[in-house]
Design a protein around this motif. Structure first.
Motif, PDB file in Angstrom:
ATOM      1  N   TYR A   7       0.851  -1.186   0.000  1.00  0.00           N
ATOM      2  CA  TYR A   7       0.000   0.000   0.000  1.00  0.00           C
ATOM      3  C   TYR A   7       0.887   1.237   0.000  1.00  0.00           C
ATOM      4  N   VAL A   8       0.726   2.080  -0.999  1.00  0.00           N
ATOM      5  CA  VAL A   8       1.487   3.323  -1.091  1.00  0.00           C
ATOM      6  C   VAL A   8       0.608   4.459  -0.579  1.00  0.00           C
ATOM      7  N   PRO A   9       0.993   5.107   0.535  1.00  0.00           N
ATOM      8  CA  PRO A   9       0.135   6.162   1.099  1.00  0.00           C
ATOM      9  C   PRO A   9      -0.071   7.307   0.128  1.00  0.00           C
ATOM     10  N   HIS A  10      -1.221   7.934   0.241  1.00  0.00           N
ATOM     11  CA  HIS A  10      -1.510   9.107  -0.571  1.00  0.00           C
ATOM     12  C   HIS A  10      -0.693  10.292  -0.074  1.00  0.00           C
ATOM     13  N   THR A  11      -0.672  11.357  -0.845  1.00  0.00           N
ATOM     14  CA  THR A  11       0.026  12.560  -0.410  1.00  0.00           C
ATOM     15  C   THR A  11      -0.619  13.080   0.874  1.00  0.00           C
ATOM     16  N   ALA A  12       0.178  13.192   1.936  1.00  0.00           N
ATOM     17  CA  ALA A  12      -0.369  13.563   3.241  1.00  0.00           C
ATOM     18  C   ALA A  12       0.268  14.857   3.735  1.00  0.00           C
ATOM     19  N   LYS A  13      -0.537  15.642   4.428  1.00  0.00           N
ATOM     20  CA  LYS A  13      -0.048  16.899   4.993  1.00  0.00           C
ATOM     21  C   LYS A  13       0.509  16.715   6.404  1.00  0.00           C
ATOM     22  N   TRP A  14       0.253  15.552   7.009  1.00  0.00           N
ATOM     23  CA  TRP A  14       0.567  15.383   8.429  1.00  0.00           C
ATOM     24  C   TRP A  14       2.050  15.411   8.757  1.00  0.00           C
ATOM     25  N   PRO A  15       2.959  14.888   7.937  1.00  0.00           N
ATOM     26  CA  PRO A  15       4.387  14.982   8.291  1.00  0.00           C
ATOM     27  C   PRO A  15       4.872  16.421   8.445  1.00  0.00           C
ATOM     28  N   ILE A  16       4.492  17.292   7.525  1.00  0.00           N
ATOM     29  CA  ILE A  16       4.936  18.686   7.631  1.00  0.00           C
ATOM     30  C   ILE A  16       4.245  19.384   8.793  1.00  0.00           C
ATOM     31  N   VAL A  17       2.972  19.045   9.044  1.00  0.00           N
ATOM     32  CA  VAL A  17       2.261  19.627  10.195  1.00  0.00           C
ATOM     33  C   VAL A  17       2.951  19.205  11.491  1.00  0.00           C
ATOM     34  N   GLY A  18       3.309  17.925  11.588  1.00  0.00           N
ATOM     35  CA  GLY A  18       3.998  17.447  12.776  1.00  0.00           C
ATOM     36  C   GLY A  18       5.360  18.103  12.961  1.00  0.00           C
ATOM     37  N   SER A  19       6.093  18.308  11.865  1.00  0.00           N
ATOM     38  CA  SER A  19       7.409  18.952  11.944  1.00  0.00           C
ATOM     39  C   SER A  19       7.289  20.386  12.456  1.00  0.00           C
ATOM     40  N   LEU A  25       7.093  23.570  19.512  1.00  0.00           N
ATOM     41  CA  LEU A  25       7.090  23.053  20.880  1.00  0.00           C
ATOM     42  C   LEU A  25       8.471  23.143  21.517  1.00  0.00           C
ATOM     43  N   VAL A  26       9.485  22.654  20.810  1.00  0.00           N
ATOM     44  CA  VAL A  26      10.843  22.647  21.365  1.00  0.00           C
ATOM     45  C   VAL A  26      11.396  24.066  21.467  1.00  0.00           C
ATOM     46  N   SER A  27      11.204  24.867  20.420  1.00  0.00           N
ATOM     47  CA  SER A  27      11.696  26.248  20.453  1.00  0.00           C
ATOM     48  C   SER A  27      10.985  27.058  21.536  1.00  0.00           C
ATOM     49  N   GLY A  28       9.680  26.860  21.633  1.00  0.00           N
ATOM     50  CA  GLY A  28       8.926  27.584  22.658  1.00  0.00           C
ATOM     51  C   GLY A  28       9.364  27.204  24.056  1.00  0.00           C
ATOM     52  N   PHE A  29       9.588  25.917  24.287  1.00  0.00           N
ATOM     53  CA  PHE A  29      10.024  25.474  25.613  1.00  0.00           C
ATOM     54  C   PHE A  29      11.396  26.034  25.954  1.00  0.00           C
ATOM     55  N   ALA A  30      12.309  26.045  24.956  1.00  0.00           N
ATOM     56  CA  ALA A  30      13.648  26.593  25.192  1.00  0.00           C
ATOM     57  C   ALA A  30      13.571  28.083  25.519  1.00  0.00           C
ATOM     58  N   VAL A  50       0.926  19.459  17.458  1.00  0.00           N
ATOM     59  CA  VAL A  50       1.312  18.048  17.529  1.00  0.00           C
ATOM     60  C   VAL A  50       0.100  17.171  17.833  1.00  0.00           C
ATOM     61  N   ILE A  51      -0.753  17.620  18.751  1.00  0.00           N
ATOM     62  CA  ILE A  51      -1.960  16.858  19.085  1.00  0.00           C
ATOM     63  C   ILE A  51      -2.877  16.761  17.868  1.00  0.00           C
ATOM     64  N   MET A  53      -1.957  16.884  14.744  1.00  0.00           N
ATOM     65  CA  MET A  53      -1.307  15.963  13.816  1.00  0.00           C
ATOM     66  C   MET A  53      -1.568  14.512  14.209  1.00  0.00           C
ATOM     67  N   MET A  54      -1.441  14.214  15.503  1.00  0.00           N
ATOM     68  CA  MET A  54      -1.612  12.840  15.956  1.00  0.00           C
ATOM     69  C   MET A  54      -3.037  12.351  15.713  1.00  0.00           C
ATOM     70  N   PHE A  55      -4.024  13.175  16.052  1.00  0.00           N
ATOM     71  CA  PHE A  55      -5.412  12.775  15.837  1.00  0.00           C
ATOM     72  C   PHE A  55      -5.707  12.605  14.345  1.00  0.00           C
ATOM     73  N   GLY A  56      -5.238  13.563  13.538  1.00  0.00           N
ATOM     74  CA  GLY A  56      -5.512  13.501  12.106  1.00  0.00           C
ATOM     75  C   GLY A  56      -4.822  12.345  11.422  1.00  0.00           C
ATOM     76  N   TRP A  57      -3.558  12.151  11.736  1.00  0.00           N
ATOM     77  CA  TRP A  57      -2.771  11.102  11.071  1.00  0.00           C
ATOM     78  C   TRP A  57      -3.276   9.721  11.481  1.00  0.00           C
ATOM     79  N   PHE A  58      -3.490   9.518  12.783  1.00  0.00           N
ATOM     80  CA  PHE A  58      -3.977   8.212  13.221  1.00  0.00           C
ATOM     81  C   PHE A  58      -5.389   7.935  12.721  1.00  0.00           C
ATOM     82  N   ALA A  59      -6.200   8.982  12.579  1.00  0.00           N
ATOM     83  CA  ALA A  59      -7.541   8.788  12.022  1.00  0.00           C
ATOM     84  C   ALA A  59      -7.458   8.280  10.584  1.00  0.00           C
TER      85      ALA A  59
END
Length: 286
Positions: A7-19, A25-30, A50-51, A53-59
């Motif tokens: 199965y070849v995944p379709h073009t997804a926006k979630w990787p860039i959203v997660g990045s 998150l990391v920059s803000g915490f620093a 990130v939340i 992204m997780m809900f959307g991608w796992f859905a």
């Protein structure tokens, strides 16, 4: 897109959203730790992204799985991915346990002059005693007391061990297609995870309010809250994952021969259990 072999995944926006979310998150915490006023807002925005992204991608993954788009090769890749994820978590906790062992076995004796012939503590802090747990100058870290292993920590250990049994029972119920028992055992596992977190929160309040044990209590306080706190975070994430799986079980998802989503969460939960056993032994008992 589906093919005969994979199965070849379709073009997804979630990787860039997660990045983007992780960067914020990391920059803000620093920035937050360095006193920047924009830091907390960046961290909150990053966590929310990130939340999302997780809900959307796992859905998307759940919909594709239920549509029958995944075959044995995809299943194998999922398993490999989860194995590597858990391995990265092992390394994560390994670094923290390494810090604890280094401080306890090497740094504290060295400061006390053991094996060096030089009483280092006479230059730094003459009243220092090379014993664990360290209790530095009251004017710096403050006097504190430790939490007894055979009080709330032992209760929490029994709770997590019981939760490992309940999720195993849920797995057996799934294999036998006993849907009602499956949901019951899953909800029991979620409840045990929530009880663990409640008791750990109570323990933290007790440590700060009654024992004087805080993050500022020297290397002992730092390693204690670092290890138990990050483990609590993992229990929180695991409980959310278990709750999602429980809802999926209620909706009739998973079959006896096709339920890696369930297995992945079970693997993660057993990992959390094992980490706590090691933590209980080396942080509370020894």
């Amino acid at each position: 897109m589906a093919s005969a072999n994979y199965y070849v995944p379709h073009t997804a926006k979630w990787p860039i959203v997660g990045s983007i979310g992780l960067f914020l998150l990391v920059s803000g915490f620093a920035n937050w730790m360095n006193g920047s006023t924009i830091g907390p807002w960046m961290a909150i925005a990053g966590a929310a992204t990130v939340i999302l992204m997780m809900f959307g991608w796992f859905a998307d993954v759940i919909r594709e799985s239920e549509a029958g788009l995944y075959n044995d090769k995809v299943d194998a890749s999922f398993r490999q991915g989860m194995i590597w994820f858990i391995f990265s978590e092992v390394m994560f906790f390994g670094a923290f346990f390494g810090a604890l062992f280094y401080a306890r076995i090497f740094a504290v004796p060295w400061i006390g002059g053991e094996g060096t012939g030089v009483m280092t503590n006479s230059l730094l802090y003459p009243e220092f005693q090379a014993a664990w747990p360290t209790n530095g100058p009251a004017g710096l870290g403050g006097d504190f007391k430790t939490i007894g292993a055979f009080e709330l920590p032992l209760i929490n250990t029994l709770i997590l061990l019981t939760s490992g049994w309940t999720i195993t029972m849920a797995h057996w119920a799934l294999k036998k297609m006993q849907r009602k028992a499956l949901v019951g055992w899953m909800l029991a596992t979620v409840a045990l995870g929530v009880i663990f977190l409640f008791l750990q929160s109570y323990e933290y309040v007790h440590a700060y309010r009654d024992l004087g044990l805080t993050l500022g209590s020297g290397i002992y306080g730092s390693t204690f809250f670092m290890l138990t706190g990050f483990h609590g975070l993992h229990v929180t994430v695991g409980s959310i994952m278990l709750l999602v799986i429980a809802f999926r079980c209620m909706k009739g998802h998973f079959k006896p021969d096709h339920h890696f989503g369930f297995e992945a969460v079970a693997w993660y939960w057993h990992f959390v259990d094992v980490v706590w056993l090691v933590l209980f032994l080396f942080v509370y008992v020894v």
